[in-house]
Design a protein around this motif. Structure first.
Motif: not given
Length: 188
Positions: A20, A23-24
Motif C-alpha cells: 500500500t 502504490k500510494r
C-alpha cells in the motif's frame, strides 16, 4: 461501480502495508507531478518510509523550493552561514547535554546511587574503578602526610637552632648583666 469507502487505520499486515505504501507513494508523486505541470506550481514532496527510507519529488530545484518555504514560514535559510553556525551549536549543545547526563549517571554510580539497574559486569567494573580510586586517594594521602612530616621536621630543627641561639644570647646577656652589676658594685 466505484470503490467503497476506505477506513483509515494502520494496516496490521506488514506485507500489505508495504505494498500500500509503495502504490500510494507512486500515486502521490504522480499527482504532485501533474499539479506542477497543469498549474505551473512549484512542488516539492518529501517522503520518509517507516523504515527511514527517503523519497522525494521536486518540480524545480528542491533547495530553492525549501528555502522559499523556510522564508515563508519564518525559519532561517539553511544556506545562510549564520544558520549553519546555529545548527552546529544546537547539535553541540545536544551532544554536551548527553555527555553531562552520562557523567552525572557515572558520578551517581561512583557514589553508590542508582546501581540497581547495573548488571554484574558493570558492578564489577565499578568495583574495580572504586578500588583503583581508593588506592590513588590513599597514595596521595600518604604522600601528603610524608611531605608534611618532612616539612614539620625541618621546621622543628630550625626552631631548635633558633632556640639554641636565643639561649646563648640570653646566657651572654645574663653574664654581661652580672658583670655590669659586679663592676657597678665594685665602683660604688
Amino acid at each position: 461501480m466505484g470503490r467503497g469507502k476506505v477506513v483509515l487505520k494502520r494496516i496490521e499486515n506488514s506485507i500489505s502495508r508495504q505494498v500500500t505504501f509503495s502504490k500510494r507513494r507512486s500515486g502521490l508523486i504522480k499527482k504532485a507531478f501533474e499539479l506542477s505541470i497543469l498549474c505551473e506550481a512549484e512542488v516539492a514532496l518529501l517522503i520518509f518510509s517507516s523504515s527511514g527510507k527517503f523519497y522525494q519529488f521536486a518540480s524545480h530545484d528542491i533547495d530553492r523550493t525549501t528555502a522559499k518555504y523556510r522564508r515563508e514560514v519564518g525559519l532561517p535559510d539553511s544556506n545562510n552561514p549564520h544558520f549553519r553556525t546555529m545548527e552546529f551549536w544546537r547539535s553541540e549543545i545536544e551532544e554536551l547535554k548527553r555527555s553531562i547526563n552520562t557523567l552525572e549517571a557515572r558520578l551517581k554510580h561512583l557514589s553508590g546511587e542508582d546501581i540497581l539497574a547495573l548488571g554484574m559486569k558493570e558492578l564489577k567494573q565499578l568495583e574495580r574503578q572504586l578500588k583503583t580510586g581508593v588506592e590513588r586517594v590513599r597514595s596521595r594521602k600518604r604522600r601528603m602526610v610524608s611531605d608534611h612530616t618532612t616539612l614539620l621536621k625541618g621546621r622543628h630543627k630550625q626552631l631548635q637552632e633558633e632556640n639554641a641561639c636565643l639561649q646563648k644570647r640570653v646566657r651572654f646577656s645574663c653574664a654581661l648583666y652580672v658583670n655590669i652589676i659586679l663592676l657597678y658594685m665594685h665602683l660604688v
